[in-house]
Scaffold this active site. Structure first.
Site: not given
Ligand code: NAD
Length: 306
Positions: A9, A185, A203
């Site tokens: 994602g 964090k 925020n």
């Molecule tokens: P997102 O929802 O954009 O991406 C998650 C992806 O995982 C999706 O594309 C979904 O289809 C896929 N997915 C779900 N189940 C799956 C499976 N069983 N197998 C394979 N793929 C699967 O989420 P994100 O924003 O990228 O966040 C991911 C993690 O990183 C979270 O824990 C979030 O808190 C953390 N995070 C995000 C950010 C940010 O800015 N987006 C920053 C720091 C940390």
């Protein structure tokens, strides 16, 4: 180093895209078929702070087509961690390590349960990224990545991963205390995410309302007490002052939890305030503010599901 990013994602595509640009052998694995097909057909489109470009990187719904890799980088949402690790079995051979840079508590434990602590690397990332649509992400902000091993036997792999990330322009340091860094964090997330999701405020706007500043402080203080009771070393940082600083420094941002609520998506409340409540119950630490925040965000999720 062969890498598979599981959960391609916003963040998975950011890291996978940078690694591919640096010539690392990396594959994206995601359950979202339209996204995978679009990446394979037209490339991954990255915009934002690191520039506007299209990156060619293979993507698949089927980890068996990738086979065993050196590193699985897990970037699903925390509520999908257990299932995603189980689905990653075809990627995991004798020497494979699994790295989580996800937010929240419980991911290290869920991964350990399936692959064993000796294979687990963890850490934090300060990058920000948004999933715009199929094959398209916006790199919203840059910051350091911290990586460490749960067991000393994996430390040299953590160092190799850090070198690979640094070579791909993802500034990375080694952490000697993964749990402490993840908790650090989480404390910031406790103070900001649920309150922005519930109020719709950015925020920085939380700081403008004295009653909300007070709730931010108490949510963080409860988290600190739970972490300390759990034996986590939180260092000498003033975590309440830090959450105020982060809210100010990211003042214009819509938190990820607010974005999830706005899009009617499930939030990571269970892995944040919810985990603090659950752990507090086990350890005999009262967490009334985190309990209320968890219940209210669950109410918002329920409203979206009606
Ligand atoms: P997102 O929802 O954009 O991406 C998650 C992806 O995982 C999706 O594309 C979904 O289809 C896929 N997915 C779900 N189940 C799956 C499976 N069983 N197998 C394979 N793929 C699967 O989420 P994100 O924003 O990228 O966040 C991911 C993690 O990183 C979270 O824990 C979030 O808190 C953390 N995070 C995000 C950010 C940010 O800015 N987006 C920053 C720091 C940390």
């Amino acid at each position: 180093m062969r890498v598979a990013v599981v959960g391609a994602g916003a963040m998975g595509c950011l890291y996978g895209g940078h690694l591919a640009e640096a010539g690392v052998d990396v594959s994206l694995v995601d359950v979202w078929r339209e996204h995978v097909d679009a990446i394979n057909a037209k490339g991954l489109h990255i915009t934002g702070v690191s520039g506007d470009r299209v990156v060619r990187v293979p993507a698949t719904n089927n980890p068996e087509t990738v086979g065993e890799v050196d590193l699985v980088l897990l970037f699903v949402k925390s509520y999908d961690t257990a299932q995603a690790v189980k689905g990653s079995r075809p990627l995991i051979g004798g020497d494979t390590k699994v790295l989580t840079l996800q937010n929240g508590l419980g991911n290290l434990e869920a991964i350990t349960e399936t692959v064993g602590a000796g294979r687990v690397l963890g850490g934090t990332t300060s990058h920000g990224s948004t999933l715009v649509g199929p094959r398209e992400i916006r790199h919203a902000g840059e910051g350091p990545t911290l990586i460490g091993a749960l067991e000393i036997s994996s430390r040299s792999t953590a160092e190799k991963v850090a070198d690979t990330f640094n070579g791909a322009g993802l500034r990375t340091r080694i952490s000697d205390d993964v749990r402490g860094d993840i908790w650090g964090k989480v404390l910031v997330n406790l103070g900001i995410n649920a309150l922005t999701a519930l109020t719709g405020l950015r925020n920085g706007q939380l700081l403008e309302v004295p009653e909300l500043r007070r709730l931010m402080r108490i949510a963080v203080e409860e988290g600190v007490r739970v972490a300390e009771e759990d034996g986590v070393d939180l260092g000498s940082l003033d975590h309440v002052a830090h959450v105020y600083d982060v809210a100010e420094a990211t003042g214009a941002n819509h938190s990820s939890m607010l974005q999830d609520v706005d899009r009617g998506r499930r939030t990571e409340i269970d892995a944040l305030n919810g985990e603090v409540v659950g752990l507090g119950e086990k350890l005999g630490v009262e967490t009334p503010v985190n309990r209320a925040l968890t219940a209210l965000v669950k109410g918002l999720e329920h409203r979206s599901s009606l």
